[in-house]
Design a protein around this motif. Sequence first.
Motif, PDB file in Angstrom:
ATOM      1  N   THR A  74       0.816  -1.214   0.000  1.00  0.00           N
ATOM      2  CA  THR A  74       0.000   0.000   0.000  1.00  0.00           C
ATOM      3  C   THR A  74       0.848   1.261   0.000  1.00  0.00           C
ATOM      4  N   ARG A  87       0.578   3.257   3.253  1.00  0.00           N
ATOM      5  CA  ARG A  87      -0.732   3.789   3.651  1.00  0.00           C
ATOM      6  C   ARG A  87      -1.431   2.785   4.558  1.00  0.00           C
ATOM      7  N   SER A 129      -8.451   5.768   0.964  1.00  0.00           N
ATOM      8  CA  SER A 129      -8.719   7.153   0.592  1.00  0.00           C
ATOM      9  C   SER A 129     -10.207   7.428   0.434  1.00  0.00           C
ATOM     10  N   GLN A 181       0.832  -0.510 -12.783  1.00  0.00           N
ATOM     11  CA  GLN A 181       0.185  -1.118 -11.627  1.00  0.00           C
ATOM     12  C   GLN A 181       1.103  -2.098 -10.920  1.00  0.00           C
ATOM     13  N   GLN A 182       0.793  -2.318  -9.660  1.00  0.00           N
ATOM     14  CA  GLN A 182       1.473  -3.358  -8.906  1.00  0.00           C
ATOM     15  C   GLN A 182       0.897  -4.713  -9.320  1.00  0.00           C
ATOM     16  N   HIS A 185      -2.589  -5.296  -8.004  1.00  0.00           N
ATOM     17  CA  HIS A 185      -3.649  -4.614  -8.748  1.00  0.00           C
ATOM     18  C   HIS A 185      -4.073  -5.475  -9.943  1.00  0.00           C
ATOM     19  N   LEU A 229      -5.989  -1.059  -1.914  1.00  0.00           N
ATOM     20  CA  LEU A 229      -5.689  -1.357  -3.318  1.00  0.00           C
ATOM     21  C   LEU A 229      -6.926  -1.138  -4.191  1.00  0.00           C
ATOM     22  N   CYS A 259      -9.288   1.022  -3.609  1.00  0.00           N
ATOM     23  CA  CYS A 259      -9.435   2.479  -3.744  1.00  0.00           C
ATOM     24  C   CYS A 259      -8.568   2.991  -4.885  1.00  0.00           C
ATOM     25  N   ASP A 260      -7.343   2.486  -4.981  1.00  0.00           N
ATOM     26  CA  ASP A 260      -6.454   2.877  -6.090  1.00  0.00           C
ATOM     27  C   ASP A 260      -7.112   2.569  -7.432  1.00  0.00           C
ATOM     28  N   GLU A 298     -10.260   4.808  -8.149  1.00  0.00           N
ATOM     29  CA  GLU A 298      -9.858   6.166  -8.516  1.00  0.00           C
ATOM     30  C   GLU A 298      -9.247   6.219  -9.914  1.00  0.00           C
ATOM     31  N   ALA A 299      -8.647   5.111 -10.361  1.00  0.00           N
ATOM     32  CA  ALA A 299      -8.077   5.047 -11.710  1.00  0.00           C
ATOM     33  C   ALA A 299      -9.130   4.696 -12.757  1.00  0.00           C
TER      34      ALA A 299
END
Length: 132
Positions: A29, A32, A36, A59-60, A63, A93, A95-96, A99-100
């Motif tokens: 994260t 974090r 978010s 991306q990781q 993801h 993850l 949330c990432d 948001e994307a």
Amino acid sequence: MSVPRPAPTAGEVSGGDEAGRLVRPFTLTGGRTRPSRADFTLITTVTAVDPPPERVARQQPEHTRILRLCARPLAVAEVAARLDLPVSVVVILLCDLLEAGLITARPPRPVTGAGTPDLDLLKKVRDGLGRI
């Protein structure tokens, strides 16, 4: 004298990769500890956007795994279970990805009808779980 213990394998420790290296959840994260957004509960349904947006930041691997898992709708709790990661890490993850613009999140459906749960049924479920 104590004998050193062998390093745990990937299957023994949550967050291990195929090579058996341990990946600490906070590294996944970026350090974090809080999401978010507050869009996710354990039963929120997550689905990968198809087709994905053209411009996507790198991306990781986690993801990418989430996107593969969520080709069909999946609950947040199930995503965490299949990734063998804590729910709190998976929510960050997710949330990432939200948001994307790579996933959609659908909250649980509200109770239909009168809106009050059947207390008799809930008691039977509780009693049945207590016998397990």
